[in-house]
Scaffold this active site. Structure first.
Site, mmCIF file in Angstrom:
data_model
loop_
_atom_site.group_PDB
_atom_site.id
_atom_site.type_symbol
_atom_site.label_atom_id
_atom_site.label_comp_id
_atom_site.label_asym_id
_atom_site.label_seq_id
_atom_site.Cartn_x
_atom_site.Cartn_y
_atom_site.Cartn_z
ATOM 1 N N GLU A 115 0.834 -1.216 0.000
ATOM 2 C CA GLU A 115 0.000 0.000 0.000
ATOM 3 C C GLU A 115 0.868 1.266 0.000
ATOM 4 O O GLU A 115 0.512 2.266 -0.626
ATOM 5 C CB GLU A 115 -0.944 -0.019 1.197
ATOM 6 N N GLU A 135 -4.007 -9.517 3.877
ATOM 7 C CA GLU A 135 -4.995 -9.010 4.849
ATOM 8 C C GLU A 135 -6.215 -9.915 5.024
ATOM 9 O O GLU A 135 -6.592 -10.261 6.149
ATOM 10 C CB GLU A 135 -5.470 -7.605 4.438
HETATM 11 N N1 CO8 Z 1 5.445 -8.009 11.631
HETATM 12 C C1 CO8 Z 1 6.362 -8.218 12.602
HETATM 13 N N2 CO8 Z 1 7.503 -8.953 12.432
HETATM 14 C C2 CO8 Z 1 7.717 -9.471 11.215
HETATM 15 C C3 CO8 Z 1 6.816 -9.288 10.144
HETATM 16 C C4 CO8 Z 1 5.630 -8.522 10.394
HETATM 17 N N3 CO8 Z 1 4.716 -8.268 9.424
HETATM 18 N N4 CO8 Z 1 7.295 -9.942 9.053
HETATM 19 C C5 CO8 Z 1 8.458 -10.505 9.443
HETATM 20 N N5 CO8 Z 1 8.714 -10.221 10.744
HETATM 21 C C6 CO8 Z 1 9.878 -10.638 11.543
HETATM 22 C C7 CO8 Z 1 9.804 -12.131 11.877
HETATM 23 O O1 CO8 Z 1 8.997 -12.330 13.005
HETATM 24 C C8 CO8 Z 1 11.269 -12.450 12.123
HETATM 25 O O2 CO8 Z 1 11.623 -11.986 13.399
HETATM 26 P P1 CO8 Z 1 12.584 -12.921 14.352
HETATM 27 O O3 CO8 Z 1 13.886 -13.028 13.590
HETATM 28 O O4 CO8 Z 1 12.682 -12.142 15.617
HETATM 29 O O5 CO8 Z 1 11.887 -14.236 14.481
HETATM 30 C C9 CO8 Z 1 11.997 -11.557 11.117
HETATM 31 O O6 CO8 Z 1 11.058 -10.520 10.762
HETATM 32 C C10 CO8 Z 1 12.382 -12.289 9.855
HETATM 33 O O7 CO8 Z 1 11.217 -12.892 9.333
HETATM 34 P P2 CO8 Z 1 11.123 -14.466 8.998
HETATM 35 O O8 CO8 Z 1 12.093 -15.244 9.833
HETATM 36 O O9 CO8 Z 1 9.680 -14.866 9.077
HETATM 37 O O10 CO8 Z 1 11.635 -14.458 7.501
HETATM 38 P P3 CO8 Z 1 11.257 -15.516 6.363
HETATM 39 O O11 CO8 Z 1 12.155 -15.205 5.221
HETATM 40 O O12 CO8 Z 1 11.235 -16.894 6.906
HETATM 41 O O13 CO8 Z 1 9.720 -15.164 5.962
HETATM 42 C C11 CO8 Z 1 7.915 -13.714 5.347
HETATM 43 C C12 CO8 Z 1 9.449 -13.927 5.390
HETATM 44 C C13 CO8 Z 1 7.277 -14.752 4.444
HETATM 45 C C14 CO8 Z 1 7.657 -12.316 4.826
HETATM 46 C C15 CO8 Z 1 7.341 -13.880 6.777
HETATM 47 O O14 CO8 Z 1 8.136 -13.115 7.674
HETATM 48 C C16 CO8 Z 1 5.918 -13.436 6.897
HETATM 49 O O15 CO8 Z 1 5.016 -14.119 6.477
HETATM 50 N N6 CO8 Z 1 5.709 -12.234 7.520
HETATM 51 C C17 CO8 Z 1 4.372 -11.711 7.767
HETATM 52 C C18 CO8 Z 1 3.795 -11.081 6.508
HETATM 53 C C19 CO8 Z 1 2.427 -10.530 6.798
HETATM 54 O O16 CO8 Z 1 1.446 -11.256 6.920
HETATM 55 N N7 CO8 Z 1 2.346 -9.201 6.983
HETATM 56 C C20 CO8 Z 1 1.115 -8.531 7.331
HETATM 57 C C21 CO8 Z 1 0.447 -8.115 6.049
HETATM 58 S S1 CO8 Z 1 -1.193 -7.555 6.341
HETATM 59 C C22 CO8 Z 1 -1.031 -5.923 6.587
HETATM 60 O O17 CO8 Z 1 -0.018 -5.315 6.369
HETATM 61 C C23 CO8 Z 1 -2.257 -5.251 7.094
HETATM 62 C C24 CO8 Z 1 -2.392 -5.379 8.581
HETATM 63 C C25 CO8 Z 1 -2.426 -6.797 9.173
HETATM 64 C C26 CO8 Z 1 -3.106 -6.849 10.532
HETATM 65 C C27 CO8 Z 1 -3.294 -8.230 11.124
HETATM 66 C C28 CO8 Z 1 -4.349 -8.246 12.236
HETATM 67 C C29 CO8 Z 1 -4.636 -9.587 12.864
#
Ligand code: CO8
Length: 236
Positions: A115, A135
């Site tokens: 976004e 989302e």
């Molecule tokens: N928020 C907080 N921390 C995050 C996020 C996030 N969105 N994404 C990654 N991190 C952190 C991980 O927790 C990890 O931290 P740590 O090393 O302390 O464990 C670090 O970043 C590295 O991430 P990964 O180890 O997970 O890295 P990978 O390469 O294995 O995976 C991904 C990468 C696929 C991107 C994975 O991190 C992931 O799926 N992240 C979440 C993506 C997501 O769903 N984002 C939200 C999108 S929706 C949105 O923006 C609107 C609001 C959502 C509100 C939800 C309400 C319930």
């Protein structure tokens, strides 16, 4: 202007650089980042020295992996979390910035990350970029303008495909559907974004601003109204 916790702000040769800077969390968009970006873009809006802005992500893995899920998940509810997050209308501010915004994206570009990019005017992706809208899968809908800005860029059917199925796409498909203007090698991303910004910055700043204004405002108008807007702006 510096000292922000989650954003790095730099300015060089009429180009501003805004770096989302939480690489340990893949630059997830937190409340602190919302506040920092709000301050940065409010200043940019009033800074005539800035003629183009590059928005980018720190670290190797992501432009922005969406909203910070740890904050969302510790709030009493997703609705409450969203209310807190929307208290400062960063999204309206971003869409009102008169200078061109260039998103330079690598790695994950998810949720609110996508976004933020959709609020920009030119989107440049590196080959490793991946785009997605998780989302609906999380039980909410985009709240940073995405339901309106993204269809205006890639159309209704493609937006709904990404939004309703959480299908993530790679940079080549993002280019095919017009989500990004171009795809470049990862080590050339910043060079390409910078060349683009410097070219814009070399032009008459009033012409640049008026051209952006005419295109963006015209999108909300009928053709006749848009042509009238263009006529008025062209004789300014
Ligand atoms: N928020 C907080 N921390 C995050 C996020 C996030 N969105 N994404 C990654 N991190 C952190 C991980 O927790 C990890 O931290 P740590 O090393 O302390 O464990 C670090 O970043 C590295 O991430 P990964 O180890 O997970 O890295 P990978 O390469 O294995 O995976 C991904 C990468 C696929 C991107 C994975 O991190 C992931 O799926 N992240 C979440 C993506 C997501 O769903 N984002 C939200 C999108 S929706 C949105 O923006 C609107 C609001 C959502 C509100 C939800 C309400 C319930």
């Amino acid at each position: 202007m510096n000292g922000f916790k989650t954003v790095i702000y730099e300015k060089n040769e009429n180009v501003a650089y805004v770096t989302l800077n939480r690489p340990e969390a893949l630059n997830a968009f937190s409340i602190q980042m919302r506040d920092d970006l709000y301050e940065v873009f409010r200043a940019i809006k009033d800074d005539d020295e800035v003629r183009a802005v590059i928005v980018k992500g720190a670290g190797d893995k992501a432009f922005c992996a969406g909203a910070d899920l740890t904050e969302f998940l510790t709030a009493p509810s997703a609705v409450k979390a969203r209310q807190i997050r929307s208290r400062r209308n960063l999204w309206k501010l971003l869409l009102d910035i008169p200078q061109p915004l260039i998103a330079a994206m690598h790695g994950y570009v998810l949720g609110s990350g996508m976004e933020i990019a959709a609020c920009c005017d030119i989107r440049i992706a590196s080959e490793d970029a991946v785009f997605g809208l998780p989302e609906v899968g999380l039980g909410i809908i985009p709240g940073a303008g995405g339901t309106q800005t993204i269809p205006r860029i890639i159309g209704t059917a493609r937006s709904l495909d990404m939004l309703l199925t959480n299908r993530w796409i790679k940079s080549d498909e993002a280019f095919q559907i017009g989500l990004v203007n171009r795809v470049v090698l990862k080590n050339e991303l910043m060079k390409n974004a910078e060349e683009t910004a410097l070219k814009i910055a070399s032009y008459n700043p009033d012409s640049v601003r008026l051209a952006k204004y005419a295109v963006i405002k015209g999108l909300d108008m009928s053709l006749q109204e848009g042509l009238e807007l263009e006529r008025r702006l062209s004789i300014k």
